[in-house]
Design a protein around this motif. Structure first.
Motif, PDB file in Angstrom:
ATOM      1  N   LYS A  98      43.218  31.018  55.034  1.00 24.55           N
ATOM      2  CA  LYS A  98      42.337  31.720  54.414  1.00 24.55           C
ATOM      3  C   LYS A  98      42.208  33.226  54.385  1.00 24.55           C
ATOM      4  O   LYS A  98      41.757  33.974  53.839  1.00 24.55           O
ATOM      5  CB  LYS A  98      40.767  31.362  54.591  1.00 24.55           C
ATOM      6  N   HIS A 100      44.876  35.159  53.914  1.00 26.05           N
ATOM      7  CA  HIS A 100      45.625  35.960  53.061  1.00 26.05           C
ATOM      8  C   HIS A 100      46.944  36.909  53.687  1.00 26.05           C
ATOM      9  O   HIS A 100      47.331  37.913  53.015  1.00 26.05           O
ATOM     10  CB  HIS A 100      44.928  36.783  51.960  1.00 26.05           C
ATOM     11  N   ASN A 138      48.781  31.901  49.544  1.00 23.96           N
ATOM     12  CA  ASN A 138      47.588  32.877  49.540  1.00 23.96           C
ATOM     13  C   ASN A 138      47.855  34.277  49.960  1.00 23.96           C
ATOM     14  O   ASN A 138      47.115  35.119  50.019  1.00 23.96           O
ATOM     15  CB  ASN A 138      46.457  32.336  50.517  1.00 23.96           C
ATOM     16  N   THR A 140      48.902  37.996  50.317  1.00 26.78           N
ATOM     17  CA  THR A 140      48.804  38.914  49.268  1.00 26.78           C
ATOM     18  C   THR A 140      49.972  39.991  49.440  1.00 26.78           C
ATOM     19  O   THR A 140      49.910  41.006  48.749  1.00 26.78           O
ATOM     20  CB  THR A 140      47.451  39.677  49.404  1.00 26.78           C
TER      21      THR A 140
END
Length: 148
Positions: A98, A100, A138, A140
Motif C-alpha cells: 500500500k 506506492h 502500485n 508511483t
C-alpha cells in the motif's frame, strides 16, 4: 512484562484505530523493543507486528509499510529466529503493497524469492503472489521502475 503482556496492551490499544491510540501503540512498541535489548522474553513477535500494523494502516500507511519492511528485512537476514506464518506474511506484504514506494515493491519481490529458496516455500500461494504483484503495480516511481 513479557511479550504476551506487551501484545495484550498493544492489541487492545490498536482496536480503537485512532491517531491518539496509534501514538500510544508506537510508544509501547518502542519501549518493548528497548526492553528486548536486555531481555529476549520481551522481544516483539509477529503478533506484536500484526497489531501495530493494524492501527498504523488506518492512520499512517507509509509508517505501516516502513515497520513491515523493517520486520521483513530482519527476518530475511536470519540474524534473529523469527517465526512468521502465512497470515503474518500476508499482513506484512499487504502493508508494504500500500505504500506506492519502489523500495517496498522491490522488497516484496525479494521476500518472494527468499521464501522460494527457504523452508517457507510451502507458504507460497496466490494470495502472497498477488500482494507482491500489487506492490509492484502500485509503485508511483515509474522512472525507477523501468530500471527494475
Amino acid at each position: 512484562p513479557d511479550t504476551i503482556t506487551y501484545n495484550l496492551v498493544i492489541g487492545k490499544l490498536a482496536k480503537a484505530g485512532t491517531k491518539r491510540n496509534a501514538k500510544k501503540v508506537m510508544k509501547v512498541f518502542s519501549n518493548m523493543k528497548k526492553d528486548a535489548m536486555s531481555n529476549e522474553a520481551m522481544a516483539p513477535d509477529i503478533i506484536t507486528y500484526t497489531s501495530v500494523l493494524r492501527i498504523l494502516e488506518k492512520v499512517d500507511p507509509l509508517q505501516a509499510a516502513d515497520v513491515a519492511s523493517s520486520y521483513l528485512e530482519r527476518a530475511m537476514s536470519n540474524l534473529e529466529n523469527m517465526q512468521i506464518d502465512r497470515l503474518g506474511f500476508q499482513v506484512l506484504l499487504l502493508a508494504i503493497s500500500k505504500s506506492h514506494k519502489l523500495d517496498h515493491a522491490i522488497l516484496a519481490r525479494k521476500v518472494w524469492v527468499w521464501m522460494e529458496n527457504s523452508s517457507n516455500n510451502d507458504m507460497l500461494d496466490s494470495a502472497l503472489c498477488n500482494l507482491v504483484l500489487i506492490a509492484l503495480s502500485n509503485t508511483t516511481d515509474a522512472k525507477k521502475f523501468e530500471n527494475f
